[in-house]
Design a protein around this motif. Structure first.
Motif, PDB file in Angstrom:
ATOM      1  N   ARG A  13      83.581  39.632  13.079  1.00  0.00           N
ATOM      2  CA  ARG A  13      84.111  38.337  12.621  1.00  0.00           C
ATOM      3  C   ARG A  13      84.478  38.407  11.147  1.00  0.00           C
ATOM      4  O   ARG A  13      85.532  37.928  10.733  1.00  0.00           O
ATOM      5  CB  ARG A  13      83.065  37.236  12.841  1.00  0.00           C
ATOM      6  CG  ARG A  13      82.880  36.884  14.296  1.00  0.00           C
ATOM      7  CD  ARG A  13      81.533  36.275  14.506  1.00  0.00           C
ATOM      8  NE  ARG A  13      80.497  37.228  14.072  1.00  0.00           N
ATOM      9  CZ  ARG A  13      79.200  36.990  14.093  1.00  0.00           C
ATOM     10  NH1 ARG A  13      78.756  35.826  14.476  1.00  0.00           N
ATOM     11  NH2 ARG A  13      78.332  37.914  13.711  1.00  0.00           N
ATOM     12  N   ASP A  33      88.543  50.317  13.440  1.00  0.00           N
ATOM     13  CA  ASP A  33      87.302  50.075  14.190  1.00  0.00           C
ATOM     14  C   ASP A  33      87.210  51.160  15.257  1.00  0.00           C
ATOM     15  O   ASP A  33      88.236  51.669  15.714  1.00  0.00           O
ATOM     16  CB  ASP A  33      87.336  48.687  14.847  1.00  0.00           C
ATOM     17  CG  ASP A  33      85.935  48.170  15.168  1.00  0.00           C
ATOM     18  OD1 ASP A  33      85.510  47.176  14.552  1.00  0.00           O
ATOM     19  OD2 ASP A  33      85.266  48.774  16.038  1.00  0.00           O
ATOM     20  N   ARG A  38      88.652  45.794  19.830  1.00  0.00           N
ATOM     21  CA  ARG A  38      88.711  45.085  18.539  1.00  0.00           C
ATOM     22  C   ARG A  38      90.023  45.414  17.826  1.00  0.00           C
ATOM     23  O   ARG A  38      90.618  44.558  17.182  1.00  0.00           O
ATOM     24  CB  ARG A  38      87.537  45.492  17.656  1.00  0.00           C
ATOM     25  CG  ARG A  38      86.195  45.015  18.173  1.00  0.00           C
ATOM     26  CD  ARG A  38      85.722  43.832  17.363  1.00  0.00           C
ATOM     27  NE  ARG A  38      84.709  43.073  18.045  1.00  0.00           N
ATOM     28  CZ  ARG A  38      83.452  42.940  17.631  1.00  0.00           C
ATOM     29  NH1 ARG A  38      83.069  43.540  16.535  1.00  0.00           N
ATOM     30  NH2 ARG A  38      82.610  42.203  18.307  1.00  0.00           N
ATOM     31  N   ASP A  53      86.334  56.537  14.234  1.00  0.00           N
ATOM     32  CA  ASP A  53      84.924  56.441  13.854  1.00  0.00           C
ATOM     33  C   ASP A  53      84.841  56.720  12.357  1.00  0.00           C
ATOM     34  O   ASP A  53      85.130  57.833  11.902  1.00  0.00           O
ATOM     35  CB  ASP A  53      84.120  57.480  14.654  1.00  0.00           C
ATOM     36  CG  ASP A  53      82.655  57.492  14.248  1.00  0.00           C
ATOM     37  OD1 ASP A  53      82.274  56.703  13.355  1.00  0.00           O
ATOM     38  OD2 ASP A  53      81.900  58.294  14.825  1.00  0.00           O
TER      39      ASP A  53
HETATM   40  P1  ADP Z   1      80.253  40.766  12.273  1.00  0.00           P
HETATM   41  O1  ADP Z   1      78.862  40.252  12.092  1.00  0.00           O
HETATM   42  O2  ADP Z   1      81.149  40.568  11.084  1.00  0.00           O
HETATM   43  O3  ADP Z   1      80.907  40.309  13.553  1.00  0.00           O
HETATM   44  P2  ADP Z   1      79.594  43.326  13.432  1.00  0.00           P
HETATM   45  O4  ADP Z   1      78.490  44.152  12.879  1.00  0.00           O
HETATM   46  O5  ADP Z   1      79.335  42.614  14.710  1.00  0.00           O
HETATM   47  O6  ADP Z   1      80.088  42.349  12.304  1.00  0.00           O
HETATM   48  O7  ADP Z   1      80.911  44.181  13.638  1.00  0.00           O
HETATM   49  C1  ADP Z   1      81.080  45.376  13.055  1.00  0.00           C
HETATM   50  C2  ADP Z   1      82.282  46.098  13.632  1.00  0.00           C
HETATM   51  O8  ADP Z   1      82.216  47.418  13.118  1.00  0.00           O
HETATM   52  C3  ADP Z   1      82.312  46.197  15.155  1.00  0.00           C
HETATM   53  O9  ADP Z   1      83.581  45.819  15.629  1.00  0.00           O
HETATM   54  C4  ADP Z   1      82.051  47.684  15.420  1.00  0.00           C
HETATM   55  O10 ADP Z   1      82.800  48.178  16.529  1.00  0.00           O
HETATM   56  C5  ADP Z   1      82.534  48.326  14.124  1.00  0.00           C
HETATM   57  N1  ADP Z   1      81.889  49.614  13.888  1.00  0.00           N
HETATM   58  C6  ADP Z   1      80.567  49.907  13.966  1.00  0.00           C
HETATM   59  N2  ADP Z   1      80.351  51.208  13.703  1.00  0.00           N
HETATM   60  C7  ADP Z   1      81.570  51.767  13.438  1.00  0.00           C
HETATM   61  C8  ADP Z   1      82.026  53.080  13.096  1.00  0.00           C
HETATM   62  N3  ADP Z   1      81.183  54.110  12.964  1.00  0.00           N
HETATM   63  N4  ADP Z   1      83.353  53.275  12.900  1.00  0.00           N
HETATM   64  C9  ADP Z   1      84.223  52.256  13.017  1.00  0.00           C
HETATM   65  N5  ADP Z   1      83.867  50.997  13.332  1.00  0.00           N
HETATM   66  C10 ADP Z   1      82.557  50.747  13.544  1.00  0.00           C
END
Ligand code: ADP
Length: 219
Positions: A13, A33, A38, A53
């Protein structure tokens, strides 16, 4: 002057609203992401959106992350991934790194490894909401440092039809009125002898303890 280029890693978010807003303001934004869904959700709201990643250094190099002026690391839940990503982005030489932290300890680690700014959006929003509940007259609170803040305060009834001189504002409250908002107008050099009207909003700078006193007196 060239416009700054931003990359936002983690499209939850928080990250997705940062990315979409920056794009809306006309900046070039790369959104990253590791979750393909997403990425698809935001693809039409940013300049580029890719699935990668961010804990994979080679993948970050391939995306040319080092060429961005600002990288926002918005990975919340997975603290390890957030720290590793920050470290990689730092080592690649990105000039300005902003990272969302989950808690104080996470924030401390991020600062130690070179995050230029650590933000706590949930905590800050919670504080703002609580502050507003206690002092409904305070519309906005911006912390300038540990000691000083700027607040926007609805003119309380005791101020209406009085001017700053009559209120003896500076001496009595130890704060400075920077501006007075009246409807759509903003007077950025308010005169000491101009009367305040009902509905005016005062933009005030001062020491936190003095502002708190002002708020408590007119809450
Ligand atoms: P928020 O509380 O803002 O919704 P989240 O922690 O739920 O945040 O979301 C974090 C985002 O980061 C998720 O969409 C997840 O897929 C992404 N994410 C987590 N680890 C990695 C990674 N190693 N590389 C890229 N994206 C990542």
């Amino acid at each position: 002057m060239l416009k700054k280029q931003y990359a936002v890693i983690g499209l939850g978010r928080f990250g997705s609203s940062v990315a979409a807003y920056l794009t809306g303001m006309g900046y070039e934004v790369l959104a990253v992401d590791d979750n393909e869904e997403r990425v698809q959700d935001i693809v039409h709201q940013v300049t580029h959106a890719v699935s990668a990643d961010s804990t994979d250094e080679e993948a970050m190099k391939a995306l040319g992350i080092r060429n961005f002026d600002v990288v926002v690391v918005a990975i919340g839940q997975d603290i390890q991934a957030s720290i590793m990503t920050t470290l990689i982005v730092k080592e690649l030489g990105v000039p300005h790194i902003v990272v969302k932290a989950q808690n104080d300890m996470h924030g401390k680690v991020l600062s130690k490894i070179g995050a230029d700014k650590v933000v706590f959006p949930e905590r800050d929003m919670g504080l703002r909401v609580a502050h507003h509940l206690i002092s409904p007259n305070i519309l906005e609170h911006i912390e300038l440092s540990g000691d000083f803040s700027i607040v926007e305060m609805k003119a309380p009834p005791a101020f209406v039809n009085k001017n700053l001189k009559q209120l003896d504002f500076r001496a009595k409250f130890g704060c400075n009125v920077l501006a007075v908002k009246r409807g759509e107008d903003m007077d950025i050099a308010p005169r000491a002898d101009a009367p305040l009207l009902q509905g005016d909003v005062l933009v005030i700078v001062g020491k936190n303890e003095r502002l708190m006193k002002l708020e408590q007196t007119y809450a």
